[in-house]
Design a protein around this motif. Structure first.
Motif, short mmCIF file in Angstrom:
data_model
loop_
_atom_site.label_atom_id
_atom_site.label_comp_id
_atom_site.label_asym_id
_atom_site.label_seq_id
_atom_site.Cartn_x
_atom_site.Cartn_y
_atom_site.Cartn_z
N ARG A 70 10.48 -18.92 32.08
CA ARG A 70 10.59 -18.75 30.63
C ARG A 70 11.04 -20.31 29.86
NH1 ARG A 70 13.82 -15.98 25.96
NH2 ARG A 70 12.39 -15.33 24.64
N VAL A 71 10.17 -20.95 29.12
CA VAL A 71 10.27 -22.27 28.57
C VAL A 71 10.23 -22.18 27.06
CG1 VAL A 71 9.13 -24.69 28.71
CG2 VAL A 71 9.16 -22.79 30.72
N ALA A 72 11.14 -22.82 26.28
CA ALA A 72 11.34 -23.18 25.00
C ALA A 72 10.48 -24.80 24.88
CB ALA A 72 12.61 -23.24 24.50
N VAL A 73 9.62 -24.69 23.84
CA VAL A 73 8.85 -25.80 23.87
C VAL A 73 9.04 -26.63 22.12
CG1 VAL A 73 6.81 -27.18 23.64
CG2 VAL A 73 7.04 -25.50 25.25
N PHE A 74 9.75 -27.63 22.23
CA PHE A 74 10.10 -28.03 20.71
C PHE A 74 9.36 -29.43 20.41
CE2 PHE A 74 13.73 -25.54 22.02
CZ PHE A 74 14.07 -24.81 20.90
N SER A 75 9.27 -29.70 19.40
CA SER A 75 8.89 -31.06 18.86
C SER A 75 9.44 -31.51 17.44
CB SER A 75 7.50 -31.06 18.75
OG SER A 75 6.93 -32.48 18.61
N ASP A 76 9.50 -32.77 17.08
CA ASP A 76 9.97 -33.12 15.85
C ASP A 76 10.89 -32.92 15.51
OD1 ASP A 76 7.29 -35.04 15.29
OD2 ASP A 76 6.44 -33.38 16.34
N THR A 77 12.15 -32.79 15.98
CA THR A 77 13.42 -32.17 15.47
C THR A 77 14.13 -33.29 14.72
OG1 THR A 77 14.31 -32.80 17.61
CG2 THR A 77 13.63 -30.39 17.15
N HIS A 78 13.72 -34.36 14.98
CA HIS A 78 14.29 -35.62 14.17
C HIS A 78 15.78 -35.56 13.97
CE1 HIS A 78 10.43 -37.38 13.34
NE2 HIS A 78 9.94 -36.29 13.00
N GLY A 79 16.66 -35.40 15.10
CA GLY A 79 18.04 -35.28 15.01
C GLY A 79 18.64 -33.92 14.76
N ASN A 80 18.02 -32.94 14.60
CA ASN A 80 18.29 -31.73 14.33
C ASN A 80 18.67 -30.89 15.53
OD1 ASN A 80 19.19 -29.36 12.80
ND2 ASN A 80 16.90 -29.07 12.05
N ASN A 110 0.66 -26.84 19.92
CA ASN A 110 1.72 -27.79 19.19
C ASN A 110 2.73 -26.97 18.47
OD1 ASN A 110 3.17 -29.19 17.15
ND2 ASN A 110 1.47 -30.60 16.80
N PRO A 111 3.90 -26.97 19.18
CA PRO A 111 5.02 -26.06 18.49
C PRO A 111 5.46 -26.12 17.02
CG PRO A 111 6.14 -27.58 19.88
CD PRO A 111 4.47 -28.03 20.10
N GLY A 112 4.97 -27.30 16.27
CA GLY A 112 5.22 -27.35 14.99
C GLY A 112 6.65 -28.38 15.07
N ASP A 113 7.60 -28.00 14.09
CA ASP A 113 8.59 -28.91 14.18
C ASP A 113 9.82 -27.93 13.84
OD1 ASP A 113 9.04 -28.32 11.20
OD2 ASP A 113 8.25 -30.19 10.58
N GLN A 114 11.23 -28.84 13.78
CA GLN A 114 12.31 -28.19 13.44
C GLN A 114 13.13 -29.14 12.45
OE1 GLN A 114 14.67 -25.85 16.04
NE2 GLN A 114 13.06 -24.11 16.40
N TYR A 115 12.41 -29.94 11.79
CA TYR A 115 12.92 -31.05 10.98
C TYR A 115 13.65 -30.46 9.96
CZ TYR A 115 12.41 -35.16 8.09
OH TYR A 115 12.76 -36.42 7.34
N ALA A 116 14.92 -31.04 9.75
CA ALA A 116 15.67 -30.57 8.45
C ALA A 116 15.08 -30.79 7.28
CB ALA A 116 17.26 -31.06 8.56
N SER A 154 11.89 -30.74 6.40
CA SER A 154 10.54 -30.11 6.41
C SER A 154 10.38 -29.03 5.25
CB SER A 154 10.13 -29.45 7.82
OG SER A 154 8.92 -28.66 7.71
N ALA A 155 9.22 -28.92 4.49
CA ALA A 155 8.90 -27.96 3.57
C ALA A 155 8.62 -26.74 4.23
CB ALA A 155 7.86 -28.49 2.67
N SER A 156 8.19 -26.50 5.36
CA SER A 156 8.04 -25.24 6.24
C SER A 156 8.95 -24.75 7.05
CB SER A 156 6.54 -25.49 6.70
OG SER A 156 6.84 -26.34 7.70
N PRO A 157 9.23 -23.49 7.15
CA PRO A 157 10.14 -23.01 8.23
C PRO A 157 10.25 -23.57 9.61
CG PRO A 157 9.04 -21.18 6.96
CD PRO A 157 8.28 -22.39 6.61
N PRO A 158 11.37 -23.57 10.31
CA PRO A 158 11.12 -23.90 11.67
C PRO A 158 10.35 -23.22 12.46
CG PRO A 158 13.44 -24.13 10.89
CD PRO A 158 12.65 -23.34 9.75
N THR A 159 9.57 -23.96 13.56
CA THR A 159 8.81 -23.31 14.43
C THR A 159 8.95 -23.87 15.74
OG1 THR A 159 7.08 -24.90 14.14
CG2 THR A 159 7.03 -22.81 12.93
N PHE A 160 8.75 -23.10 16.94
CA PHE A 160 8.84 -23.63 18.30
C PHE A 160 7.93 -22.58 19.04
CE2 PHE A 160 11.79 -20.36 18.79
CZ PHE A 160 12.02 -19.96 20.38
#
Length: 191
Positions: free
Chosen positions: A9-19, A141-147, A149-155
């Motif tokens: 089981r793997v969690a994939v993240f991108s574009d967290t930019h310090g979060n 593309n897992p999207g982002d978890q950027y603080a 971001s205008a959209s909710p966090p995704t992964f």
């Protein structure tokens, strides 16, 4: 350290930019993972969260990961599946392009994956989640978890065995609630 066949089981993240806190919070509420993959622009967030939680980490650097000692792309073999991972800025893709130009960049990344004999392409950079199959390449593309971001966090959550790959794109809908945005499953073809 677990072997690649022990990874299920793997969690994939991108574009967290310090979060980093968001990664840690996500992992804490979504159950056990064997590996965190971070696709850049916050690769240290993923590494730090993995160290805190005590699980394996694999990451690549994005265009905002200045001074980080990570490769810009990697080939990752897990349970007979071959993944090509990169941030995505190598093709200059962005979510504001016309569909034809965006699709051309996706094709370029799929071609890179094929040159590496990878059937799965994981990329970030656009802050826009995506899960589909084009020709013979599974694209996520897992999207982002950027603080900011205008959209909710995704992964993305990947369940991997020798015979099957399941990928779910997840979106946070509440403080500790996640909804499945999309799902893709593939069977490994015999060699």
């Amino acid at each position: 350290m677990k072997t690649k066949s022990d990874i299920k089981r793997v969690a994939v993240f991108s574009d967290t930019h310090g979060n980093r806190k968001e990664i840690y919070k996500t992992i804490s509420h979504m159950g056990h993972f064997d590996l965190i993959i971070h696709l850049g622009d916050g690769v240290a967030d993923g590494n730090n969260a993995a160290e805190e939680i005590g699980i394996q980490f694999c990451g690549i650097k994005g265009n905002e990961d200045h001074g980080m000692d990570y490769p810009i792309s990697r080939v990752l073999n897990i349970n007979r599946w071959v993944f090509f991972i990169l941030h995505g800025n190598q093709t200059e893709i962005n979510p504001y392009q016309m569909k034809s130009e965006y699709d051309r960049h996706i094709k370029d990344m799929c071609d890179m994956a094929k040159r590496e004999n990878a059937g799965v392409l994981l990329f970030g950079h656009t802050h826009k989640s995506m899960l589909e199959k084009r020709d013979d390449t599974i694209i996520c593309n897992p999207g982002d978890q950027y603080a900011g971001s205008a959209s909710p966090p995704t992964f993305a959550v990947m369940n991997i065995s020798d015979r099957k790959l399941e990928i779910s794109l997840m979106e946070r809908t509440g403080d500790e609630e996640w909804n499945q945005l999309s799902f893709f499953a593939a069977d490994h073809t015999p060699d």
